[in-house]
Design a protein around this motif. Structure first.
Motif, PDB file in Angstrom:
ATOM      1  N   ASN A 241     -55.828  65.052  65.420  1.00  0.00           N
ATOM      2  CA  ASN A 241     -56.848  65.656  64.557  1.00  0.00           C
ATOM      3  C   ASN A 241     -57.002  64.894  63.261  1.00  0.00           C
ATOM      4  OD1 ASN A 241     -57.612  67.652  66.271  1.00  0.00           O
ATOM      5  ND2 ASN A 241     -56.138  69.141  65.505  1.00  0.00           N
TER       6      ASN A 241
ATOM      7  N   LEU B  50     -60.228  62.993  61.948  1.00  0.00           N
ATOM      8  CA  LEU B  50     -60.812  63.297  60.646  1.00  0.00           C
ATOM      9  C   LEU B  50     -60.992  62.017  59.830  1.00  0.00           C
ATOM     10  CD1 LEU B  50     -61.683  65.660  58.804  1.00  0.00           C
ATOM     11  CD2 LEU B  50     -59.391  65.591  57.829  1.00  0.00           C
TER      12      LEU B  50
ATOM     13  N   LEU C 248     -64.387  60.543  58.395  1.00  0.00           N
ATOM     14  CA  LEU C 248     -64.611  60.245  56.982  1.00  0.00           C
ATOM     15  C   LEU C 248     -65.026  58.787  56.777  1.00  0.00           C
ATOM     16  CD1 LEU C 248     -61.770  62.245  55.211  1.00  0.00           C
ATOM     17  CD2 LEU C 248     -64.221  62.655  55.074  1.00  0.00           C
TER      18      LEU C 248
ATOM     19  N   PHE D  46     -68.522  58.520  57.663  1.00  0.00           N
ATOM     20  CA  PHE D  46     -69.278  59.191  56.595  1.00  0.00           C
ATOM     21  C   PHE D  46     -69.464  58.234  55.412  1.00  0.00           C
ATOM     22  CE2 PHE D  46     -69.596  61.866  52.828  1.00  0.00           C
ATOM     23  CZ  PHE D  46     -70.524  62.819  53.217  1.00  0.00           C
ATOM     24  N   ASP D  47     -68.362  57.561  55.045  1.00  0.00           N
ATOM     25  CA  ASP D  47     -68.413  56.644  53.904  1.00  0.00           C
ATOM     26  C   ASP D  47     -69.353  55.468  54.178  1.00  0.00           C
ATOM     27  OD1 ASP D  47     -66.749  58.211  52.489  1.00  0.00           O
ATOM     28  OD2 ASP D  47     -64.925  57.052  52.886  1.00  0.00           O
TER      29      ASP D  47
ATOM     30  N   PHE E  46     -72.821  56.666  53.940  1.00  0.00           N
ATOM     31  CA  PHE E  46     -73.148  56.912  52.528  1.00  0.00           C
ATOM     32  C   PHE E  46     -73.449  55.594  51.807  1.00  0.00           C
ATOM     33  CE2 PHE E  46     -71.160  56.953  48.235  1.00  0.00           C
ATOM     34  CZ  PHE E  46     -72.147  57.663  47.577  1.00  0.00           C
TER      35      PHE E  46
ATOM     36  N   ASN F 239     -76.755  54.174  52.807  1.00  0.00           N
ATOM     37  CA  ASN F 239     -77.863  54.919  52.206  1.00  0.00           C
ATOM     38  C   ASN F 239     -78.036  54.583  50.739  1.00  0.00           C
ATOM     39  OD1 ASN F 239     -79.254  56.681  54.055  1.00  0.00           O
ATOM     40  ND2 ASN F 239     -77.283  57.658  54.384  1.00  0.00           N
ATOM     41  N   LEU F 240     -76.901  54.444  50.070  1.00  0.00           N
ATOM     42  CA  LEU F 240     -76.946  54.113  48.649  1.00  0.00           C
ATOM     43  C   LEU F 240     -77.572  52.740  48.437  1.00  0.00           C
ATOM     44  CD1 LEU F 240     -75.992  55.531  46.054  1.00  0.00           C
ATOM     45  CD2 LEU F 240     -73.954  54.097  46.132  1.00  0.00           C
TER      46      LEU F 240
ATOM     47  N   MET G 154     -81.254  52.968  48.903  1.00  0.00           N
ATOM     48  CA  MET G 154     -81.881  53.571  47.719  1.00  0.00           C
ATOM     49  C   MET G 154     -82.013  52.545  46.599  1.00  0.00           C
ATOM     50  SD  MET G 154     -80.131  57.315  47.601  1.00  0.00           S
ATOM     51  CE  MET G 154     -80.368  57.589  45.872  1.00  0.00           C
ATOM     52  N   ARG G 155     -80.953  51.767  46.405  1.00  0.00           N
ATOM     53  CA  ARG G 155     -80.982  50.761  45.328  1.00  0.00           C
ATOM     54  C   ARG G 155     -82.008  49.683  45.604  1.00  0.00           C
ATOM     55  NH1 ARG G 155     -74.512  50.750  44.110  1.00  0.00           N
ATOM     56  NH2 ARG G 155     -74.606  52.632  42.844  1.00  0.00           N
TER      57      ARG G 155
ATOM     58  N   HIS H  81     -85.370  51.031  44.880  1.00  0.00           N
ATOM     59  CA  HIS H  81     -85.582  51.103  43.438  1.00  0.00           C
ATOM     60  C   HIS H  81     -85.965  49.725  42.889  1.00  0.00           C
ATOM     61  CE1 HIS H  81     -85.118  51.856  39.249  1.00  0.00           C
ATOM     62  NE2 HIS H  81     -84.085  51.047  39.141  1.00  0.00           N
TER      63      HIS H  81
END
Lengths: 321, 156
Positions: A18, A22, A26, A29-30, A33, A36-37, A40-41, A44
């Motif tokens: 488990n 996990l 994670l 997930f990172d 993330f 995506n960041l 976004m940059r 911009h």
């Protein structure tokens, strides 16, 4: 005598699994993330560049005379006529009109391939011989009548795409063969239509051949970036299937042209500008309505790029003498 | 001031309206900065008058009812308060924010060329967009970190 059975780390193992699961989760997930960041940059940065370009474009449009005025002087003025802005606009109108007139009179009668381009009757102001490029609906409506005529035309614009491949895969009828022959013989047929006289029950005896589709081709790796300001591209070869990787409209020509020219996609066709002198007085102003704001922005950038290029040439020439 | 024909196309007029709103938000024009000073302690013949404040790039961001006289520069965003009638807005601006683009030019709006003015516009729109973006990014990062904590604390 029964005794308590010792499990060999069963629960521990599950817990470890488990935890590992996990950690994987994670990590994913990172990664998600971070990407995506970054997106976004990037967006911009692009927004910033767009904003800069708008202001730079505006500055270019105003010209040095207005840019060197002080804000105080500008405020004192009553109308734009005083600073000659209306003259600038009129000059631009005239330049485009002249170019189009020359295109209509000169190249078009000589080169059949140009017939399909958007041309303009400079006297009546009407638009003639508008090619069918792009919208599928318009293209379809024309396809039908052509297949009925059964005559491959050399003056049509090839709309490349998966459909062109059908001719090689589906030679079932004399009509299809004719089209294929026409292509082999150097006629760039604008389309290859499916015959109305298809052999029935063919499907049941052999598996149908799959039509070429953009979904089924192997991954296309672009070898150059066609969106850079100056790019060297090649003309499509006869019979070649062209896939638009970036979704941009393509203008394949059957005749390779040796002169430098500018092709601008407008509302219902392609506007072609040639290196010939343009008489401002004969420019058809109705053509200006065909440009949307995006196109005008692009033209502005294109002009800036050409100016930069020409400045470099001048520099080089001066250095030589 | 030359006016543009807005009746030409609805598309252009909405664009112009948006631009006007943006210009008002950014306080690019001196007259928009003047309008922010509704209730100001100093009269027009004092050094620290409304018109001099606006000329030096300041717009009012305080609250006079709470004795807050803060003024903010439209370019560098420097906030200054505690103004006195002998203060010269330009000198105070330079003292506290020497790197401000506007201070470096040290000229009022009317004295700037159209090009300089547009460059200033470019500079502050970049700042505005970056600030807006940074706010959004901060919210995004915070929300994501919260979600990450929730996932991490899952009990199996």
């Amino acid at each position: 005598m029964p005794r308590t059975k010792l499990t060999k780390g069963g629960s521990n193992k599950r817990a470890r699994e488990n935890v590992a699961e996990l950690e994987d989760l994670l990590r994913d997930f990172d990664i998600e993330f971070d990407s995506n960041l970054q997106t976004m940059r990037r967006l911009h940065q692009k927004n910033l560049e767009d904003a800069d370009n708008i202001i730079e474009g505006f500055k270019m449009e105003l010209g040095n005379r207005i840019l060197s005025l002080t804000m105080g002087d500008l405020k004192k003025m009553n109308s734009l006529n005083e600073i000659g802005l209306d003259k600038t606009v009129n000059n631009l109108n005239a330049t485009i009109k002249e170019t189009l007139k020359k295109v209509d009179e000169g190249y078009l009668t000589e080169e059949a391939s140009n017939k399909s381009r958007l041309t303009s009757d400079s006297e009546s102001g009407s638009t003639a011989k508008v090619s069918i490029i792009g919208p599928l609906k318009a293209h379809k409506s024309r396809r039908r009548s052509q297949s009925a005529n059964n005559v491959p035309s050399s003056s049509q614009v090839v709309t490349p795409g998966p459909r062109a491949m059908i001719s090689h895969l589906k030679m079932r009828t004399p009509l299809a063969t004719l089209n294929a022959d026409a292509m082999a013989g150097g006629f760039p047929s604008s389309h290859v239509s499916r015959s109305k006289f298809r052999t029935p029950l063919q499907k049941s005896t052999q598996p149908s051949k799959r039509a070429a589709s953009a979904d089924r081709v192997q991954t296309i790796i672009p070898k150059c970036n066609p969106t850079t300001p100056i790019s060297i591209l090649r003309h499509a070869r006869v019979g070649e299937v062209a896939f638009s990787v970036t979704g941009s409209p393509i203008v394949p020509t059957s005749v390779v042209e040796s002169t430098a020219n500018v092709n601008i996609p407008v509302a219902n066709g392609i506007l072609s500008i040639r290196p010939q002198n343009l008489d401002p007085s004969t420019l058809n102003t109705s053509l200006l309505d065909k440009f949307d704001n995006g196109t005008i922005d692009h033209l502005r950038k294109l002009k800036a790029n050409l100016d930069t290029l020409m400045a470099k040439f001048e520099e080089k020439n001066n250095a030589r003498h | 001031m030359p006016s543009l024909d807005k009746t030409n196309s609805s598309n252009i007029s909405t664009g112009l309206e948006k631009l006007e709103t943006l210009l008002k938000t950014l306080k690019l024009f001196e007259e928009d900065r003047v309008k922010t000073f509704e209730d100001w302690s100093f009269s027009e013949d004092e050094k620290c008058s409304i018109s001099e404040m606006a000329k030096a790039g300041f717009c009012f961001t305080g609250d006079m009812s709470k004795d807050d006289d803060s003024a903010t520069c439209f370019v560098c965003g420097k906030v200054l308060d505690g103004w006195e009638n002998t203060d010269d807005p330009w000198i105070e601006h330079q003292k506290h924010s020497a790197n401000c683009q506007f201070v470096k030019m040290r000229r009022s709006e009317d004295e700037l060329t159209v090009e300089e003015f547009l460059d200033l516009f470019k500079h502050i729109s970049r700042q505005y967009l970056t600030n807006q973006y940074k706010k959004k990014e901060a919210v995004f990062i915070e929300v994501v970190q919260n979600i990450r904590e929730i996932i991490k604390n899952q009990q199996f």
